[in-house]
Design a protein around this motif. Structure first.
Motif, PDB file in Angstrom:
ATOM      1  N   ILE A   1      49.052  41.396  52.551  1.00  0.00           N
ATOM      2  CA  ILE A   1      49.039  40.123  53.281  1.00  0.00           C
ATOM      3  C   ILE A   1      48.812  40.372  54.764  1.00  0.00           C
ATOM      4  CG2 ILE A   1      50.491  38.176  54.014  1.00  0.00           C
ATOM      5  CD1 ILE A   1      51.706  38.285  51.149  1.00  0.00           C
TER       6      ILE A   1
ATOM      7  N   CYS B   1      45.582  39.068  56.903  1.00  0.00           N
ATOM      8  CA  CYS B   1      45.785  38.261  58.105  1.00  0.00           C
ATOM      9  C   CYS B   1      45.145  38.915  59.328  1.00  0.00           C
ATOM     10  CB  CYS B   1      47.275  38.030  58.346  1.00  0.00           C
ATOM     11  SG  CYS B   1      48.043  36.941  57.153  1.00  0.00           S
TER      12      CYS B   1
ATOM     13  N   ALA C   1      42.202  37.208  61.415  1.00  0.00           N
ATOM     14  CA  ALA C   1      42.504  36.864  62.805  1.00  0.00           C
ATOM     15  C   ALA C   1      41.639  37.623  63.809  1.00  0.00           C
ATOM     16  CB  ALA C   1      43.981  37.132  63.092  1.00  0.00           C
TER      17      ALA C   1
END
Length: 115
Positions: free
Chosen positions: A31, A35, A39
């Motif tokens: 995860i 991310c 990002a």
């Protein structure tokens, strides 16, 4: 209580806890990586080395590599015990997979701490 020498933990309960803990570590690592990739719109070599150059990321990655080792070791033992009844064949397969897991862990260790 019977101790089985081929398991990673000391009993089925320990193996169960180790599997769940390693799965949790791997899930949080996956995860985090997704991310980070989402990002970071312009993923460059500097951004990548900047991430893996920090001590906390090296420790987190080493923890994830160890979780892969533990999870794979227990998982392959359980699968082979259930489906491969020939003890010699099971031993050979377990040795090959265990050797591959150790090589993966050591390669990750050398690559990670070589940065």
């Amino acid at each position: 209580m019977v101790n089985v020498a081929s398991t990673f933990g000391r009993s089925g309960t320990h193996d169960y806890i180790l599997l769940r803990a390693s799965a949790l570590i791997l899930a949080t690592y996956a995860i985090f990586m997704v991310c980070f990739l989402v990002a970071t719109p312009n993923l460059t070599f500097e951004a990548w080395t900047g991430l893996f150059g920090t001590l906390w990321m090296k420790v987190y990655t080493l923890l994830a590599l160890t979780a892969v080792l533990v999870h794979g070791w227990i998982g392959i033992w359980q699968v082979l015990t259930d489906y491969v009844k020939n003890s010699f064949g099971r031993g050979v397969l377990q040795f090959i997979v265990s050797l591959a897991l150790i090589v993966y862990w050591l390669t990750g260790l050398f690559v990670l701490w070589g940065v």
